[in-house]
Design a protein around this motif. Sequence first.
Motif, PDB file in Angstrom:
ATOM      1  N   PHE A  34       0.746  -1.093   0.082  1.00 47.60           N
ATOM      2  CA  PHE A  34      -0.127   0.002  -0.096  1.00 47.60           C
ATOM      3  C   PHE A  34       0.682   1.121  -0.111  1.00 47.60           C
ATOM      4  O   PHE A  34       2.080   1.206   0.562  1.00 47.60           O
ATOM      5  CB  PHE A  34      -0.964   0.150   1.180  1.00 47.60           C
ATOM      6  CG  PHE A  34      -1.749  -1.176   1.469  1.00 47.60           C
ATOM      7  CD1 PHE A  34      -1.200  -2.383   1.957  1.00 47.60           C
ATOM      8  CD2 PHE A  34      -3.106  -1.268   1.093  1.00 47.60           C
ATOM      9  CE1 PHE A  34      -2.042  -3.419   2.340  1.00 47.60           C
ATOM     10  CE2 PHE A  34      -3.742  -2.346   1.115  1.00 47.60           C
ATOM     11  CZ  PHE A  34      -3.147  -3.354   1.940  1.00 47.60           C
ATOM     12  N   TYR A  36       0.047   5.285   1.253  1.00 47.52           N
ATOM     13  CA  TYR A  36      -0.812   6.268   1.698  1.00 47.52           C
ATOM     14  C   TYR A  36       0.021   7.569   1.816  1.00 47.52           C
ATOM     15  O   TYR A  36       1.000   7.857   1.953  1.00 47.52           O
ATOM     16  CB  TYR A  36      -1.100   5.970   3.479  1.00 47.52           C
ATOM     17  CG  TYR A  36      -1.902   4.571   3.723  1.00 47.52           C
ATOM     18  CD1 TYR A  36      -1.650   3.286   3.511  1.00 47.52           C
ATOM     19  CD2 TYR A  36      -3.203   4.927   3.723  1.00 47.52           C
ATOM     20  CE1 TYR A  36      -2.442   2.306   3.609  1.00 47.52           C
ATOM     21  CE2 TYR A  36      -4.287   3.975   4.013  1.00 47.52           C
ATOM     22  CZ  TYR A  36      -3.664   2.501   4.036  1.00 47.52           C
ATOM     23  OH  TYR A  36      -4.606   1.578   4.280  1.00 47.52           O
ATOM     24  N   GLN A  38      -0.325  11.428   3.843  1.00 44.23           N
ATOM     25  CA  GLN A  38      -0.851  12.098   4.877  1.00 44.23           C
ATOM     26  C   GLN A  38      -0.372  13.665   4.839  1.00 44.23           C
ATOM     27  O   GLN A  38       0.727  14.050   4.983  1.00 44.23           O
ATOM     28  CB  GLN A  38      -0.182  11.715   6.233  1.00 44.23           C
ATOM     29  CG  GLN A  38      -0.694  12.214   7.547  1.00 44.23           C
ATOM     30  CD  GLN A  38       0.089  11.459   8.746  1.00 44.23           C
ATOM     31  OE1 GLN A  38       1.217  11.305   8.620  1.00 44.23           O
ATOM     32  NE2 GLN A  38      -0.818  11.204  10.002  1.00 44.23           N
ATOM     33  N   GLY A  43      -5.708  13.017   8.218  1.00 45.87           N
ATOM     34  CA  GLY A  43      -5.667  11.564   8.532  1.00 45.87           C
ATOM     35  C   GLY A  43      -4.673  11.034   7.154  1.00 45.87           C
ATOM     36  O   GLY A  43      -4.360  11.670   6.127  1.00 45.87           O
ATOM     37  N   LEU A  44      -4.600   9.685   7.405  1.00 47.97           N
ATOM     38  CA  LEU A  44      -3.973   8.776   6.046  1.00 47.97           C
ATOM     39  C   LEU A  44      -5.141   8.700   5.273  1.00 47.97           C
ATOM     40  O   LEU A  44      -6.315   8.112   5.333  1.00 47.97           O
ATOM     41  CB  LEU A  44      -3.483   7.717   6.848  1.00 47.97           C
ATOM     42  CG  LEU A  44      -2.059   7.991   7.530  1.00 47.97           C
ATOM     43  CD1 LEU A  44      -2.030   6.637   8.271  1.00 47.97           C
ATOM     44  CD2 LEU A  44      -1.213   8.013   6.602  1.00 47.97           C
ATOM     45  N   LEU A  46      -5.461   6.400   1.384  1.00 44.20           N
ATOM     46  CA  LEU A  46      -4.926   5.380   0.663  1.00 44.20           C
ATOM     47  C   LEU A  46      -4.758   5.770  -0.871  1.00 44.20           C
ATOM     48  O   LEU A  46      -5.953   6.248  -1.297  1.00 44.20           O
ATOM     49  CB  LEU A  46      -5.857   4.222   0.729  1.00 44.20           C
ATOM     50  CG  LEU A  46      -5.675   3.061  -0.291  1.00 44.20           C
ATOM     51  CD1 LEU A  46      -4.207   2.353   0.315  1.00 44.20           C
ATOM     52  CD2 LEU A  46      -6.828   1.805  -0.072  1.00 44.20           C
ATOM     53  N   PHE A  90       3.560   7.339   2.927  1.00 43.56           N
ATOM     54  CA  PHE A  90       3.883   6.118   3.613  1.00 43.56           C
ATOM     55  C   PHE A  90       3.885   4.862   2.811  1.00 43.56           C
ATOM     56  O   PHE A  90       2.647   4.831   2.434  1.00 43.56           O
ATOM     57  CB  PHE A  90       3.276   6.058   4.880  1.00 43.56           C
ATOM     58  CG  PHE A  90       3.622   7.118   5.898  1.00 43.56           C
ATOM     59  CD1 PHE A  90       2.927   8.204   5.986  1.00 43.56           C
ATOM     60  CD2 PHE A  90       4.736   6.819   6.879  1.00 43.56           C
ATOM     61  CE1 PHE A  90       3.037   9.190   6.998  1.00 43.56           C
ATOM     62  CE2 PHE A  90       5.021   7.698   7.754  1.00 43.56           C
ATOM     63  CZ  PHE A  90       3.946   9.024   7.961  1.00 43.56           C
ATOM     64  N   LEU A 101      -0.942  -3.810   9.085  1.00 45.48           N
ATOM     65  CA  LEU A 101      -0.058  -3.025   8.392  1.00 45.48           C
ATOM     66  C   LEU A 101       1.172  -2.662   9.059  1.00 45.48           C
ATOM     67  O   LEU A 101       1.248  -2.066  10.201  1.00 45.48           O
ATOM     68  CB  LEU A 101      -0.761  -1.642   8.032  1.00 45.48           C
ATOM     69  CG  LEU A 101      -1.878  -1.699   7.024  1.00 45.48           C
ATOM     70  CD1 LEU A 101      -2.412  -0.228   6.583  1.00 45.48           C
ATOM     71  CD2 LEU A 101      -1.842  -2.665   5.927  1.00 45.48           C
ATOM     72  N   PHE A 103       4.373  -0.106   8.536  1.00 49.26           N
ATOM     73  CA  PHE A 103       4.412   1.218   7.751  1.00 49.26           C
ATOM     74  C   PHE A 103       6.207   1.514   7.671  1.00 49.26           C
ATOM     75  O   PHE A 103       6.824   1.124   8.539  1.00 49.26           O
ATOM     76  CB  PHE A 103       3.759   2.245   8.558  1.00 49.26           C
ATOM     77  CG  PHE A 103       2.441   2.506   8.053  1.00 49.26           C
ATOM     78  CD1 PHE A 103       1.701   1.721   8.848  1.00 49.26           C
ATOM     79  CD2 PHE A 103       1.885   3.280   7.093  1.00 49.26           C
ATOM     80  CE1 PHE A 103       0.193   1.768   8.844  1.00 49.26           C
ATOM     81  CE2 PHE A 103       0.605   3.256   6.942  1.00 49.26           C
ATOM     82  CZ  PHE A 103      -0.421   2.535   7.742  1.00 49.26           C
ATOM     83  N   THR A 105       9.177   4.615   7.462  1.00 49.13           N
ATOM     84  CA  THR A 105       8.997   5.665   8.056  1.00 49.13           C
ATOM     85  C   THR A 105       9.028   7.022   7.570  1.00 49.13           C
ATOM     86  O   THR A 105       8.802   7.838   7.776  1.00 49.13           O
ATOM     87  CB  THR A 105      10.613   5.911   8.322  1.00 49.13           C
ATOM     88  OG1 THR A 105      11.481   5.784   7.212  1.00 49.13           O
ATOM     89  CG2 THR A 105      11.032   4.863   9.562  1.00 49.13           C
ATOM     90  N   GLY A 106       8.283   6.947   6.002  1.00 53.62           N
ATOM     91  CA  GLY A 106       7.717   8.085   5.442  1.00 53.62           C
ATOM     92  C   GLY A 106       8.798   8.753   4.799  1.00 53.62           C
ATOM     93  O   GLY A 106       9.878   8.804   4.927  1.00 53.62           O
TER      94      GLY A 106
END
Lengths: 113, 113
Positions: A34, A36, A38, A43-44, A46, A90, A101, A103, A105-106
């Motif tokens: 996935f 995402y 932000q 919020g997150l 998809l 993410f 999930l 994740f 670290t972005g």
Amino acid sequence: AQSVTQPDIHITVSEGASLELRCNYSYGATPYLFWYVQSPGQGLQLLLKYFSGDTLVQGIKGFEAEFKMSQSSFNLRKPSVHWSDAAEYFCAVGTGGGNKLTFGTGTQLKVEL
Amino acid sequence: SAVISQKPSRDICQRGTSLTIQCQVDSQVTMMFWYRQQPGQSLTLIATANQGSEATYESGFVIDKFPISRPNLTFSTLTVSNMSPEDSSIYLCSVVGGRHEQYFGPGTRLTVT
């Protein structure tokens, strides 16, 4: 145990330029993957997902991602970035039937006008 | 997709106290999850909350610190107990929709002083 690596903490691109955000995963089976986004104070959301089948998946907002099993990668791309794409992105791998999930670290994306 | 609301949206609490966060979904869902996002960090799964059973906690999280209730298919609560400044985070709930798509609430921003 599964893990996700996003090697780029920050990326800056000019508006209109192309974008590629890197994601590498470690998982012992065929992954659910996935992306995402932000946005500040949001919020997150998809963007897209991969379960099986075509390895190039299309998402919302003009994003796409390509699953490469040989490289354990799921990189996110966009041909032309808009200023509104500035956000944190993410990558995540899903286990437990795809529902739990893990994740990365972005990657913080900055768009220069 | 599911519409998820969380209360409170933010709070400032003193150390040693507890805060209960509510998560409400606009449709019945089997699986709900609670995540923590520490400042500048990625999301970490705290626990899975299924209706009619005890929550399942991930490594590093315990029920005494993060008790969870799941009284029905549209609602869950997470309590952060005996808070310390290290608990300052954004707490998010999520639900699984069709085809393993996971939707997130807007988050509760907690600051512990």
